[in-house]
Design an enzyme around this catalytic site. Structure first.
Site, PDB file in Angstrom:
ATOM      1  N   ASN A 253       0.711  -1.192   0.002  1.00  0.00           N
ATOM      2  CA  ASN A 253      -0.077   0.262   0.086  1.00  0.00           C
ATOM      3  C   ASN A 253       1.046   1.216   0.047  1.00  0.00           C
ATOM      4  OD1 ASN A 253      -1.523   2.325   0.976  1.00  0.00           O
ATOM      5  ND2 ASN A 253      -3.107   0.778   1.637  1.00  0.00           N
TER       6      ASN A 253
ATOM      7  N   GLU B 164      -8.701   0.177  -2.903  1.00  0.00           N
ATOM      8  CA  GLU B 164      -9.283   0.369  -1.562  1.00  0.00           C
ATOM      9  C   GLU B 164     -10.422   1.458  -1.873  1.00  0.00           C
ATOM     10  OE1 GLU B 164      -5.915  -1.270   1.333  1.00  0.00           O
ATOM     11  OE2 GLU B 164      -6.878   0.812   1.714  1.00  0.00           O
TER      12      GLU B 164
ATOM     13  N   HIS C 195      -3.294  -4.642   7.756  1.00  0.00           N
ATOM     14  CA  HIS C 195      -3.288  -3.359   8.650  1.00  0.00           C
ATOM     15  C   HIS C 195      -2.395  -3.689   9.915  1.00  0.00           C
ATOM     16  CE1 HIS C 195      -5.233   0.250   9.677  1.00  0.00           C
ATOM     17  NE2 HIS C 195      -4.861  -0.154  10.976  1.00  0.00           N
TER      18      HIS C 195
ATOM     19  N   ARG D 230      -9.272   7.951  -0.896  1.00  0.00           N
ATOM     20  CA  ARG D 230     -10.278   8.163   0.353  1.00  0.00           C
ATOM     21  C   ARG D 230     -11.198   9.604  -0.347  1.00  0.00           C
ATOM     22  NH1 ARG D 230      -8.731   6.348   5.674  1.00  0.00           N
ATOM     23  NH2 ARG D 230     -10.707   7.421   6.406  1.00  0.00           N
TER      24      ARG D 230
ATOM     25  N   THR E 127      -8.086   3.339   8.530  1.00  0.00           N
ATOM     26  CA  THR E 127      -9.180   2.612   8.548  1.00  0.00           C
ATOM     27  C   THR E 127      -9.297   1.802   9.579  1.00  0.00           C
ATOM     28  OG1 THR E 127      -9.003   2.403   6.189  1.00  0.00           O
ATOM     29  CG2 THR E 127     -10.723   0.877   7.220  1.00  0.00           C
TER      30      THR E 127
ATOM     31  N   HIS F 228       0.970   6.102   1.826  1.00  0.00           N
ATOM     32  CA  HIS F 228       1.740   7.326   2.409  1.00  0.00           C
ATOM     33  C   HIS F 228       3.041   7.711   1.707  1.00  0.00           C
ATOM     34  CE1 HIS F 228      -1.167   7.067   5.558  1.00  0.00           C
ATOM     35  NE2 HIS F 228      -0.880   5.363   5.590  1.00  0.00           N
TER      36      HIS F 228
ATOM     37  N   ARG G  93      -6.894  12.813   0.844  1.00  0.00           N
ATOM     38  CA  ARG G  93      -5.788  13.031   1.762  1.00  0.00           C
ATOM     39  C   ARG G  93      -4.543  12.619   1.417  1.00  0.00           C
ATOM     40  NH1 ARG G  93      -7.235   9.831   7.536  1.00  0.00           N
ATOM     41  NH2 ARG G  93      -9.279  10.649   6.986  1.00  0.00           N
TER      42      ARG G  93
ATOM     43  N   GLU H 108     -10.568  -9.502   3.411  1.00  0.00           N
ATOM     44  CA  GLU H 108      -9.535  -9.164   3.769  1.00  0.00           C
ATOM     45  C   GLU H 108      -9.676  -9.060   5.360  1.00  0.00           C
ATOM     46  OE1 GLU H 108      -6.818  -6.287   1.883  1.00  0.00           O
ATOM     47  OE2 GLU H 108      -6.186  -5.769   3.678  1.00  0.00           O
TER      48      GLU H 108
ATOM     49  N   HIS I 166      -5.569   3.478  -1.668  1.00  0.00           N
ATOM     50  CA  HIS I 166      -6.951   3.905  -0.976  1.00  0.00           C
ATOM     51  C   HIS I 166      -7.366   5.427  -1.623  1.00  0.00           C
ATOM     52  CE1 HIS I 166      -9.646   4.097   2.980  1.00  0.00           C
ATOM     53  NE2 HIS I 166     -10.071   4.325   1.714  1.00  0.00           N
TER      54      HIS I 166
HETATM   55  N1  PXP Z   1      -5.701  -3.406   4.018  1.00  0.00           N
HETATM   56  C1  PXP Z   1      -6.487  -2.166   4.082  1.00  0.00           C
HETATM   57  C2  PXP Z   1      -7.977  -2.947   3.436  1.00  0.00           C
HETATM   58  C3  PXP Z   1      -6.431  -1.112   4.672  1.00  0.00           C
HETATM   59  O1  PXP Z   1      -7.178  -0.240   4.681  1.00  0.00           O
HETATM   60  C4  PXP Z   1      -4.995  -0.672   5.008  1.00  0.00           C
HETATM   61  C5  PXP Z   1      -4.892   0.611   5.424  1.00  0.00           C
HETATM   62  O2  PXP Z   1      -4.994   1.535   4.997  1.00  0.00           O
HETATM   63  C6  PXP Z   1      -4.015  -1.642   4.860  1.00  0.00           C
HETATM   64  C7  PXP Z   1      -4.164  -2.999   4.366  1.00  0.00           C
HETATM   65  C8  PXP Z   1      -2.702  -1.439   5.262  1.00  0.00           C
HETATM   66  O3  PXP Z   1      -2.608  -1.159   6.592  1.00  0.00           O
HETATM   67  P1  PXP Z   1      -0.935  -0.335   7.069  1.00  0.00           P
HETATM   68  O4  PXP Z   1      -1.052   0.827   6.379  1.00  0.00           O
HETATM   69  O5  PXP Z   1      -1.366  -0.378   8.774  1.00  0.00           O
HETATM   70  O6  PXP Z   1       0.107  -1.553   6.606  1.00  0.00           O
END
Ligand code: PXP
Length: 247
Positions: A15, A78, A198, A53, A109, A18, A57, A159, A51
Site C-alpha cells: 500500500n 481500496e 493492517h 479516500r 481505517t 503514504h 488526503r 481481507e 486507497h
Molecule cells: N488493508 C486495508 C484494507 C487497509 O485499509 C489498510 C490501511 O489503509 C491496509 C491493508 C494497510 O495497513 P497498514 O498501512 O497499517 O499496513
C-alpha cells in the site's frame, strides 16, 4: 473442498498511500507514488494497493490514473461503498476493489466493514464491480457473521483486519492470532479467498504469514516508514523474505 483450496505463494500487496501523504505535506509532485509502484515491482512485491479516500488526503484521482497506466503489477483499489467511488472504479477497472468502511474523522481505517449490517447498501456495489470483472474483496473483522455476510454478497475475497492482532500483546495477541487462523480456515472452507492486513510490521508479520489459507497480505504504513531509513526496495525485499521464511 479441502482446507486449503488456494495453495501457493503468499502475495505481498504494498500500500503506497503514504508516499502520497509525504508528497502532499509540501504540495508539488515529490515523492511520486507512481515511482514507488515501479520500485515495488522491482523489489518482488506482487501488487499495488491504494486507497482513494473521499477527502483525497493522500492518493488523488490523477495518481490512480497514472498508477493504473504504468504499473505492471495488479492494482487493488481500496474504496468506500459510495456512488462516487463505484463510478471511479468502473472507469479505471482495477484488478481488484477492496471495500472498506470510511469515516472522515479517522486517521486510518480503524475497523472492519459491517458487511452483515449493511447488506442492502453493499449488494448493488458488489454486484456492479463483479459484473465489470473486478475482483471484490471486503475488509472485515475476523468474525463468522461477517464471513457469512460476505458469502451472501458473493464476494470472492475477504481481507481480515489485523489491527486488533497488531495492537495486542502477550496472551491477547495469541487469542487474536488464533481467531485469524480459524477465520481464514472458515473462509477458505466456504470458497472465499482470505487476505489480511493492517498494522503489520517486520516484528509481527510472521505468525500471520504462517496461516496457510491466507493468500495475500496488504502492508503499507510500516513499509513506507522503513523506506525512509533503508529505501523502499530494501524494505519490500525484507518483508517479502520474512513472509517467505514463515511459510
Ligand atoms: N488493508 C486495508 C484494507 C487497509 O485499509 C489498510 C490501511 O489503509 C491496509 C491493508 C494497510 O495497513 P497498514 O498501512 O497499517 O499496513
Amino acid at each position: 473442498m479441502g482446507s486449503q483450496p488456494f495453495p501457493g505463494k503468499l502475495r505481498l500487496g504494498v500500500n503506497i498511500d503514504h508516499v502520497a501523504t509525504i508528497r502532499n505535506a509540501r504540495g508539488g509532485d515529490h515523492p511520486d507514488p507512481a515511482r514507488a509502484a515501479r520500485i515495488v515491482a522491482q523489489a518482488g512485491g506482487d501488487g499495488i494497493t491504494i486507497h482513494l479516500r473521499e477527502d483525497r488526503r493522500h492518493i488523488r484521482d490523477d495518481d490512480l490514473a497514472r498508477i493504473r497506466e504504468i504499473s505492471e503489477l495488479p492494482l487493488n483499489l481500496e474504496m468506500a461503498a459510495t456512488g462516487e467511488m463505484l463510478e471511479i472504479a468502473l472507469r479505471h477497472g482495477p484488478h481488484a476493489a477492496c471495500i472498506v468502511p470510511e469515516r472522515r474523522e479517522e486517521r486510518t481505517t480503524e475497523g472492519g466493514l459491517d458487511a452483515a449490517g449493511q447488506h442492502n447498501m453493499l449488494q448493488p456495489v458488489v454486484s456492479r464491480l463483479l459484473d465489470a470483472g473486478i475482483r471484490v474483496s471486503l475488509f472485515i473483522a475476523p468474525d463468522p457473521r461477517q464471513i457469512e455476510a460476505a458469502m451472501r454478497l458473493n464476494a470472492p475475497v475477504v481481507e481480515f483486519h489485523t489491527g486488533e492482532y497488531a495492537h495486542a500483546e502477550g496472551d491477547a495477541r495469541a487469542v487474536e492470532l488464533k481467531r485469524l487462523g480459524d477465520m481464514a480456515a472458515l473462509a477458505a472452507r466456504n470458497g472465499i479467498e482470505p487476505h489480511a492486513g493492517h498494522g503489520l510490521t517486520y516484528e509481527n508479520v510472521q505468525p500471520i504469514a504462517a496461516i496457510p489459507q491466507l493468500t495475500e497480505l496488504n502492508i503499507g504504513h510500516y513499509l513506507v516508514g522503513e523506506a525512509v531509513f533503508v529505501g523502499l526496495e530494501e524494505a519490500v525485499r525484507r518483508m517479502r523474505d520474512l513472509m517467505d521464511a514463515a511459510r
